[in-house]
Design a protein around this motif. Structure first.
Motif, PDB file in Angstrom:
ATOM      1  N   ILE A   1     -35.519 -34.454  -9.660  1.00 33.30           N
ATOM      2  CA  ILE A   1     -34.525 -33.392  -9.453  1.00 33.30           C
ATOM      3  C   ILE A   1     -34.290 -32.698 -10.801  1.00 33.30           C
ATOM      4  O   ILE A   1     -33.773 -33.306 -11.733  1.00 33.30           O
ATOM      5  CB  ILE A   1     -33.195 -33.988  -8.939  1.00 33.30           C
ATOM      6  N   PRO A   2     -34.694 -31.425 -10.915  1.00 35.76           N
ATOM      7  CA  PRO A   2     -34.532 -30.739 -12.210  1.00 35.76           C
ATOM      8  C   PRO A   2     -33.120 -30.198 -12.400  1.00 35.76           C
ATOM      9  O   PRO A   2     -32.522 -29.694 -11.455  1.00 35.76           O
ATOM     10  CB  PRO A   2     -35.528 -29.583 -12.097  1.00 35.76           C
ATOM     11  N   VAL A   3     -32.609 -30.312 -13.607  1.00 39.69           N
ATOM     12  CA  VAL A   3     -31.319 -29.700 -13.933  1.00 39.69           C
ATOM     13  C   VAL A   3     -31.476 -28.941 -15.252  1.00 39.69           C
ATOM     14  O   VAL A   3     -31.738 -29.549 -16.303  1.00 39.69           O
ATOM     15  CB  VAL A   3     -30.189 -30.750 -14.065  1.00 39.69           C
ATOM     16  N   ASN A   4     -31.354 -27.616 -15.179  1.00 37.95           N
ATOM     17  CA  ASN A   4     -31.413 -26.823 -16.395  1.00 37.95           C
ATOM     18  C   ASN A   4     -30.021 -26.796 -17.016  1.00 37.95           C
ATOM     19  O   ASN A   4     -29.098 -26.192 -16.466  1.00 37.95           O
ATOM     20  CB  ASN A   4     -31.898 -25.404 -16.098  1.00 37.95           C
ATOM     21  N   ILE A   5     -29.884 -27.471 -18.162  1.00 41.02           N
ATOM     22  CA  ILE A   5     -28.552 -27.628 -18.760  1.00 41.02           C
ATOM     23  C   ILE A   5     -28.075 -26.360 -19.474  1.00 41.02           C
ATOM     24  O   ILE A   5     -27.001 -26.342 -20.065  1.00 41.02           O
ATOM     25  CB  ILE A   5     -28.491 -28.863 -19.701  1.00 41.02           C
ATOM     26  N   LYS A   6     -28.905 -25.298 -19.371  1.00 41.19           N
ATOM     27  CA  LYS A   6     -28.446 -23.996 -19.842  1.00 41.19           C
ATOM     28  C   LYS A   6     -27.491 -23.400 -18.797  1.00 41.19           C
ATOM     29  O   LYS A   6     -26.556 -22.686 -19.129  1.00 41.19           O
ATOM     30  CB  LYS A   6     -29.663 -23.061 -20.020  1.00 41.19           C
ATOM     31  N   ASP A   7     -27.771 -23.698 -17.530  1.00 43.46           N
ATOM     32  CA  ASP A   7     -26.990 -23.104 -16.426  1.00 43.46           C
ATOM     33  C   ASP A   7     -25.987 -24.068 -15.814  1.00 43.46           C
ATOM     34  O   ASP A   7     -25.010 -23.640 -15.217  1.00 43.46           O
ATOM     35  CB  ASP A   7     -27.909 -22.656 -15.275  1.00 43.46           C
ATOM     36  N   LYS A   8     -26.286 -25.350 -15.892  1.00 39.12           N
ATOM     37  CA  LYS A   8     -25.461 -26.321 -15.172  1.00 39.12           C
ATOM     38  C   LYS A   8     -25.028 -27.429 -16.113  1.00 39.12           C
ATOM     39  O   LYS A   8     -25.750 -27.770 -17.048  1.00 39.12           O
ATOM     40  CB  LYS A   8     -26.283 -26.954 -14.042  1.00 39.12           C
ATOM     41  N   LYS A   9     -23.882 -28.034 -15.792  1.00 33.85           N
ATOM     42  CA  LYS A   9     -23.429 -29.195 -16.555  1.00 33.85           C
ATOM     43  C   LYS A   9     -24.027 -30.435 -15.911  1.00 33.85           C
ATOM     44  O   LYS A   9     -23.866 -30.653 -14.701  1.00 33.85           O
ATOM     45  CB  LYS A   9     -21.903 -29.281 -16.503  1.00 33.85           C
ATOM     46  N   LEU A  10     -24.663 -31.271 -16.725  1.00 28.34           N
ATOM     47  CA  LEU A  10     -25.271 -32.484 -16.181  1.00 28.34           C
ATOM     48  C   LEU A  10     -24.235 -33.352 -15.477  1.00 28.34           C
ATOM     49  O   LEU A  10     -24.483 -33.871 -14.383  1.00 28.34           O
ATOM     50  CB  LEU A  10     -25.963 -33.267 -17.310  1.00 28.34           C
ATOM     51  N   ILE A  11     -23.066 -33.481 -16.081  1.00 32.35           N
ATOM     52  CA  ILE A  11     -22.038 -34.361 -15.514  1.00 32.35           C
ATOM     53  C   ILE A  11     -21.661 -33.914 -14.090  1.00 32.35           C
ATOM     54  O   ILE A  11     -21.484 -34.759 -13.200  1.00 32.35           O
ATOM     55  CB  ILE A  11     -20.784 -34.439 -16.444  1.00 32.35           C
ATOM     56  N   ASP A  12     -21.612 -32.591 -13.866  1.00 31.70           N
ATOM     57  CA  ASP A  12     -21.270 -32.099 -12.520  1.00 31.70           C
ATOM     58  C   ASP A  12     -22.340 -32.503 -11.511  1.00 31.70           C
ATOM     59  O   ASP A  12     -22.028 -32.929 -10.396  1.00 31.70           O
ATOM     60  CB  ASP A  12     -21.126 -30.564 -12.525  1.00 31.70           C
ATOM     61  N   GLU A  13     -23.588 -32.373 -11.921  1.00 32.69           N
ATOM     62  CA  GLU A  13     -24.698 -32.710 -11.027  1.00 32.69           C
ATOM     63  C   GLU A  13     -24.717 -34.209 -10.737  1.00 32.69           C
ATOM     64  O   GLU A  13     -24.945 -34.625  -9.598  1.00 32.69           O
ATOM     65  CB  GLU A  13     -26.040 -32.276 -11.653  1.00 32.69           C
ATOM     66  N   VAL A  14     -24.475 -34.998 -11.775  1.00 28.87           N
ATOM     67  CA  VAL A  14     -24.498 -36.459 -11.602  1.00 28.87           C
ATOM     68  C   VAL A  14     -23.347 -36.892 -10.698  1.00 28.87           C
ATOM     69  O   VAL A  14     -23.535 -37.696  -9.785  1.00 28.87           O
ATOM     70  CB  VAL A  14     -24.442 -37.168 -12.973  1.00 28.87           C
ATOM     71  N   ASN A  15     -22.175 -36.317 -10.923  1.00 26.48           N
ATOM     72  CA  ASN A  15     -21.022 -36.644 -10.072  1.00 26.48           C
ATOM     73  C   ASN A  15     -21.297 -36.287  -8.615  1.00 26.48           C
ATOM     74  O   ASN A  15     -20.984 -37.050  -7.697  1.00 26.48           O
ATOM     75  CB  ASN A  15     -19.770 -35.918 -10.567  1.00 26.48           C
ATOM     76  N   ARG A  16     -21.915 -35.143  -8.429  1.00 26.08           N
ATOM     77  CA  ARG A  16     -22.203 -34.681  -7.070  1.00 26.08           C
ATOM     78  C   ARG A  16     -23.223 -35.617  -6.400  1.00 26.08           C
ATOM     79  O   ARG A  16     -23.048 -36.032  -5.256  1.00 26.08           O
ATOM     80  CB  ARG A  16     -22.764 -33.254  -7.137  1.00 26.08           C
ATOM     81  N   LEU A  17     -24.259 -35.985  -7.150  1.00 25.24           N
ATOM     82  CA  LEU A  17     -25.351 -36.762  -6.547  1.00 25.24           C
ATOM     83  C   LEU A  17     -25.024 -38.250  -6.397  1.00 25.24           C
ATOM     84  O   LEU A  17     -25.632 -38.933  -5.583  1.00 25.24           O
ATOM     85  CB  LEU A  17     -26.643 -36.589  -7.378  1.00 25.24           C
ATOM     86  N   THR A  18     -24.094 -38.754  -7.206  1.00 24.36           N
ATOM     87  CA  THR A  18     -23.823 -40.200  -7.170  1.00 24.36           C
ATOM     88  C   THR A  18     -22.400 -40.505  -6.719  1.00 24.36           C
ATOM     89  O   THR A  18     -21.936 -41.634  -6.878  1.00 24.36           O
ATOM     90  CB  THR A  18     -24.037 -40.846  -8.561  1.00 24.36           C
ATOM     91  N   ASP A  19     -21.743 -39.502  -6.154  1.00 25.05           N
ATOM     92  CA  ASP A  19     -20.373 -39.713  -5.690  1.00 25.05           C
ATOM     93  C   ASP A  19     -19.484 -40.210  -6.841  1.00 25.05           C
ATOM     94  O   ASP A  19     -18.719 -41.163  -6.685  1.00 25.05           O
ATOM     95  CB  ASP A  19     -20.375 -40.731  -4.541  1.00 25.05           C
ATOM     96  N   ARG A  20     -19.655 -39.628  -7.980  1.00 24.87           N
ATOM     97  CA  ARG A  20     -18.901 -39.876  -9.218  1.00 24.87           C
ATOM     98  C   ARG A  20     -19.135 -41.259  -9.833  1.00 24.87           C
ATOM     99  O   ARG A  20     -18.422 -41.658 -10.751  1.00 24.87           O
ATOM    100  CB  ARG A  20     -17.374 -39.681  -9.005  1.00 24.87           C
ATOM    101  N   TRP A  21     -20.139 -42.004  -9.344  1.00 23.21           N
ATOM    102  CA  TRP A  21     -20.385 -43.356  -9.864  1.00 23.21           C
ATOM    103  C   TRP A  21     -21.181 -43.322 -11.170  1.00 23.21           C
ATOM    104  O   TRP A  21     -20.956 -44.102 -12.069  1.00 23.21           O
ATOM    105  CB  TRP A  21     -21.110 -44.169  -8.776  1.00 23.21           C
TER     106      TRP A  21
END
Ligand SMILES: [Zn+2]
Length: 349
Positions: free
Chosen positions: A216-236
């Protein structure tokens, strides 16, 4: 010693294709290999552009290249595992077998290890090399020479995945989608991760990695990694974070994306010391692991490639002839984001 044509790093910024004296005598336990394919590694390029990596300084002309595959043309006394004609790839680091580190199974961190194209040891951008049979691995028929030359960087990924102690179904993050980051992601998936979130600033690198299922690619220029991780792991948080970018900035907030009891594996090396919040690590009982090259990974890497579970062929961006090897290095220096691995074809040169 025999004079052989080789790609020689004369000194920083100066490469020459010329004759140089190299050992060709095959001793007991050794094999002689006719090289077929050699990959261009970031470390080779770094010696070219900087003349050094940390404590390793190029003080004398050195042959480059350490990611190699070829064919056995001669076997020394006592070698029974390999024969003339076998297609092989080679582990570039040879330790002292009697050192304490070797006896403990950590031969990669033996202080006496000699490693191709790490000063003052010559590499293998030359037609033939003599190497211990114990560090030479037979390639199955369905693994090409080009793939054989990819085993070396993939072994780094294998070592990182092993150090992470992955459990089936884990979620991993790989920071940095360069060649090593991508290898780590593939090794983590092969090692049981259900998914790997990979980050970078360069979209072309992410696009290449994202072609693999499970990444799953995350371009950290556009998105915050923490937001993506929280979304994908239910904040775990992620079970494992592989830091492969070497950027000091990657360490800011890294603890926030790891789950309690998770692991950070250090793969990328920041040039300067990094400021890091130890207390936040402790609250989550996070483990930090590090890797230095690899030990006992070649046979496993080859087995995964032969099984079809790991396909590194899409990562080979372009192949150059031996005569064009300086061009290959200058292309690598450009650092095109669409280039993952450049290789040099040694045969018919
Ligand atoms: Zn390498």
């Amino acid at each position: 010693m025999t004079k052989m044509r080789a790609l020689v790093l004369e000194k920083q910024h100066e490469l020459k294709l010329r004759d140089i004296d190299l050992p060709t005598e095959v001793g007991p336990g050794q094999v002689k290999i006719k090289l077929h394919t050699v990959g261009v590694c970031g470390s080779d390029v770094h010696y070219y552009t900087h003349g050094r990596i940390g404590p390793f300084v190029v003080n004398a002309p050195m042959v480059l290249g350490h990611e190699a595959a070829g064919t056995i043309v001669e076997v020394g006394a006592g070698v029974t595992s390999l024969k003339v004609g076998d297609r092989v790839c080679m582990e570039p680091g040879v330790p002292d077998p009697n050192s304490k580190a070797s006896r403990l199974g950590m031969y990669n961190i033996d202080p006496a290890v000699t490693f191709w194209a790490t000063p003052p040891i010559h590499g293998v951008l030359t037609p033939y090399v003599v190497h211990p049979a114990n560090y030479t691995f037979k390639l199955p028929d369905n693994v090409s020479f080009a793939e054989g030359a990819m085993v070396e960087p993939f072994a780094v990924g294998m070592q990182a995945a092993t150090k992470a102690k992955i459990t089936p179904g884990d979620t991993a993050i790989v920071m940095g989608a360069g060649p090593i980051g991508t290898m780590v992601a593939l090794a983590a998936l092969a090692g049981g991760c259900a998914r790997v979130i990979i980050t970078d600033l360069a979209q072309p690198k992410l696009d290449i990695a994202a072609k693999y299922q499970g990444i799953i690619p995350v371009n950290i220029k556009d998105k915050k990694l923490i937001d993506e991780v929280n979304r994908l792991t239910d904040r775990w948080g992620a079970d494992v974070v592989f830091e492969c970018s070497g950027s000091p900035r990657a360490w800011q907030g890294i603890v926030d994306v790891v789950r309690p009891g998770g692991t950070i594996v250090v793969v990328g090396l920041p040039v300067e010391p990094v400021n890091f919040d130890i207390a936040s690590l402790s609250v989550k009982e996070i483990t930090i692991a590090s890797v230095f090259r690899y030990a006992h990974q070649y046979d496993r890497a080859i087995a995964l490639m032969a099984s079809g579970r790991v396909d590194l062929k899409p990562l080979i961006s372009e192949t150059f002839t031996f005569e064009d090897s300086i061009k290959a290095f200058d292309r690598a220096v450009e650092g095109r984001p669409t280039d993952v691995k450049l290789q040099i074809l040694m045969e018919d040169a």
